[in-house]
Design a protein around this motif. Structure first.
Motif, PDB file in Angstrom:
ATOM      1  N   ASN A  77      -0.060  -8.187  -5.973  1.00 50.66           N
ATOM      2  CA  ASN A  77      -1.150  -8.014  -5.021  1.00 50.66           C
ATOM      3  C   ASN A  77      -2.501  -8.349  -5.643  1.00 50.66           C
ATOM      4  OD1 ASN A  77       0.802  -7.013  -3.267  1.00 50.66           O
ATOM      5  ND2 ASN A  77      -0.485  -5.319  -2.570  1.00 50.66           N
ATOM      6  N   ALA A  78      -3.420  -8.834  -4.816  1.00 45.10           N
ATOM      7  CA  ALA A  78      -4.790  -9.064  -5.265  1.00 45.10           C
ATOM      8  C   ALA A  78      -5.415  -7.736  -5.683  1.00 45.10           C
ATOM      9  CB  ALA A  78      -5.613  -9.701  -4.146  1.00 45.10           C
ATOM     10  N   THR A  79      -6.151  -7.736  -6.780  1.00 40.79           N
ATOM     11  CA  THR A  79      -6.695  -6.486  -7.306  1.00 40.79           C
ATOM     12  C   THR A  79      -7.932  -6.012  -6.561  1.00 40.79           C
ATOM     13  OG1 THR A  79      -7.926  -7.722  -8.988  1.00 40.79           O
ATOM     14  CG2 THR A  79      -5.750  -6.859  -9.605  1.00 40.79           C
ATOM     15  N   ASN A  80      -8.416  -6.801  -5.608  1.00 48.10           N
ATOM     16  CA  ASN A  80      -9.548  -6.344  -4.782  1.00 48.10           C
ATOM     17  C   ASN A  80      -9.070  -5.858  -3.414  1.00 48.10           C
ATOM     18  OD1 ASN A  80      -8.827  -8.779  -3.683  1.00 48.10           O
ATOM     19  ND2 ASN A  80     -10.932  -9.499  -3.369  1.00 48.10           N
ATOM     20  N   GLY A  81      -7.779  -5.560  -3.319  1.00 46.57           N
ATOM     21  CA  GLY A  81      -7.214  -5.066  -2.069  1.00 46.57           C
ATOM     22  C   GLY A  81      -6.299  -3.891  -2.320  1.00 46.57           C
ATOM     23  N   ALA A  82      -5.391  -3.666  -1.399  1.00 49.67           N
ATOM     24  CA  ALA A  82      -4.509  -2.505  -1.467  1.00 49.67           C
ATOM     25  C   ALA A  82      -3.423  -2.682  -2.522  1.00 49.67           C
ATOM     26  CB  ALA A  82      -3.859  -2.283  -0.107  1.00 49.67           C
ATOM     27  N   PRO A  83      -2.940  -1.573  -3.096  1.00 50.16           N
ATOM     28  CA  PRO A  83      -1.772  -1.648  -3.970  1.00 50.16           C
ATOM     29  C   PRO A  83      -0.523  -1.984  -3.169  1.00 50.16           C
ATOM     30  CG  PRO A  83      -2.323   0.629  -3.528  1.00 50.16           C
ATOM     31  CD  PRO A  83      -3.426  -0.190  -2.931  1.00 50.16           C
ATOM     32  N   ALA A  84       0.526  -2.325  -3.880  1.00 54.36           N
ATOM     33  CA  ALA A  84       1.770  -2.700  -3.219  1.00 54.36           C
ATOM     34  C   ALA A  84       2.563  -1.497  -2.741  1.00 54.36           C
ATOM     35  CB  ALA A  84       2.629  -3.528  -4.173  1.00 54.36           C
ATOM     36  N   ALA A  85       2.439  -0.380  -3.425  1.00 55.33           N
ATOM     37  CA  ALA A  85       3.341   0.745  -3.161  1.00 55.33           C
ATOM     38  C   ALA A  85       2.748   2.039  -3.705  1.00 55.33           C
ATOM     39  CB  ALA A  85       4.699   0.482  -3.820  1.00 55.33           C
ATOM     40  N   TYR A  86       3.372   3.127  -3.349  1.00 55.42           N
ATOM     41  CA  TYR A  86       3.097   4.413  -3.983  1.00 55.42           C
ATOM     42  C   TYR A  86       4.409   5.169  -4.157  1.00 55.42           C
ATOM     43  CZ  TYR A  86       1.007   8.897  -5.204  1.00 55.42           C
ATOM     44  OH  TYR A  86       0.657  10.056  -5.860  1.00 55.42           O
ATOM     45  N   PRO A  87       5.253   4.749  -5.104  1.00 57.37           N
ATOM     46  CA  PRO A  87       6.441   5.540  -5.400  1.00 57.37           C
ATOM     47  C   PRO A  87       5.985   6.878  -5.959  1.00 57.37           C
ATOM     48  CG  PRO A  87       6.086   3.878  -7.094  1.00 57.37           C
ATOM     49  CD  PRO A  87       5.104   3.595  -6.007  1.00 57.37           C
ATOM     50  N   ALA A  88       6.562   7.963  -5.445  1.00 59.76           N
ATOM     51  CA  ALA A  88       6.047   9.282  -5.802  1.00 59.76           C
ATOM     52  C   ALA A  88       7.094  10.361  -5.606  1.00 59.76           C
ATOM     53  CB  ALA A  88       4.808   9.606  -4.965  1.00 59.76           C
ATOM     54  N   ILE A  89       6.821  11.505  -6.211  1.00 61.31           N
ATOM     55  CA  ILE A  89       7.585  12.727  -5.993  1.00 61.31           C
ATOM     56  C   ILE A  89       6.630  13.737  -5.375  1.00 61.31           C
ATOM     57  CG2 ILE A  89       7.092  13.553  -8.352  1.00 61.31           C
ATOM     58  CD1 ILE A  89       9.900  14.818  -8.354  1.00 61.31           C
ATOM     59  N   TYR A  90       7.120  14.546  -4.448  1.00 59.37           N
ATOM     60  CA  TYR A  90       6.185  15.462  -3.797  1.00 59.37           C
ATOM     61  C   TYR A  90       6.845  16.747  -3.325  1.00 59.37           C
ATOM     62  CZ  TYR A  90       7.813  13.837   0.877  1.00 59.37           C
ATOM     63  OH  TYR A  90       8.555  13.539   2.004  1.00 59.37           O
TER      64      TYR A  90
END
Length: 288
Positions: A77-90
């Protein structure tokens, strides 16, 4: 949080008992589905793949004890935009997918809110563009589904590459034994990001520590509800090898009404972090 996070814990939970401690990632399950998730520790934590900002593949290797590793990722992804993902534990609720025993949603003016703690330990690869961050979600209602509209408090322990949070830097503050840049932006909800000035691999903190700072700055309200405590990564480029070693969540209870309110129908978005202060974006209704 993003889908199943917006942008931008297996346990014995009750009465202050630590909710989860992880060991190195086990071989199974491996989740490659875009929004695939699994519950661990009898449902007390949920681990999600959450590739909400790209069409590139990503697989995570879940540790049933309370962590995960990004096994493979094709992000660019372009670094001036959104990230690709948010893998997470919650712990808590994310788009109707709720863990057990978290006492969330919980109003921040509830005395029990002062006792919510969490900790995390990360391991970072030598390459990639990413952050390692908590994502704490607050809503004016005890929301268990849909996009939260109060505040998103992000705590960045590490960032690599030319990325920055939503909005602009407004202050520097010392909290939880470290120094943090404070960033603020509004993308339909307030995004308050705390970016560690030096790389951190661990954090053990009281949720109220950061939330009190956000409230004192006028960016959040005491009558809002904490709906989930999430920890993970936002990769822009690469991401393979990012490891969340262990996650804990503790509380003394005190949650309130958890009946799901109707989600607003006008929100569209897909993430909460960006390199440009003029860029406005956030997670779609498929995200949180």
């Amino acid at each position: 949080m993003k889908r199943l996070k917006g942008i931008g814990l297996a346990v014995v939970l009750l009465l202050g008992t630590v909710v989860g401690v992880a060991t190195p990632a086990n071989a199974a399950p491996v989740i490659c589905e875009t929004f695939g998730s699994t519950s661990i520790q009898s449902g007390r934590f949920i681990v999600m793949n959450n590739v909400w900002g790209a069409s590139t593949p990503q697989c995570i290797d879940v540790n049933q004890a309370g962590g995960f590793t990004i096994q493979s990722a094709g992000h660019n992804n372009a670094t001036n935009g959104a990230p690709a993902a948010y893998p997470a534990i919650y712990a808590g609720c994310h788009y109707g997918n709720c863990s057990t025993g978290s006492s969330l949603p919980m109003q921040a003016n509830n005395a029990a809110f002062n006792n919510i703690r969490s900790s995390v330990s990360y391991t970072y690869p030598s390459s990639g563009t990413y952050n390692a961050s908590y994502d704490l979600w607050f809503d004016p209602t005890p929301r268990t589904n849909g996009q939260n509209t109060g505040a998103e408090v992000m705590i960045w322990l590490n960032r690599q590459g030319p990325i920055q949070p939503s909005g602009s830097q407004v202050a520097t503050v010392t909290l939880a034994g470290a120094t943090w840049q404070v960033w603020f932006g509004n993308i339909g909800w307030n995004v308050i990001s705390y970016v560690r000035t030096t790389t951190g691999t661990t954090l053990d903190f009281n949720i109220n520590t950061f939330y009190t700072d956000a409230v004192n700055r006028g960016y959040a309200q005491r009558n809002w509800y904490l709906t989930s405590v999430q920890a993970g990564f936002e990769p822009w480029v690469g991401g393979a090898g990012l490891t969340l070693n262990n996650f804990t969540y503790t509380t003394t209870g005190g949650g309130g009404d958890t009946s799901p309110p109707t989600a607003p129908g006008s929100l569209t978005a897909s993430g909460t972090t960006a390199n440009s202060t003029n860029l406005s974006w956030s997670p779609s209704s498929d995200n949180t």
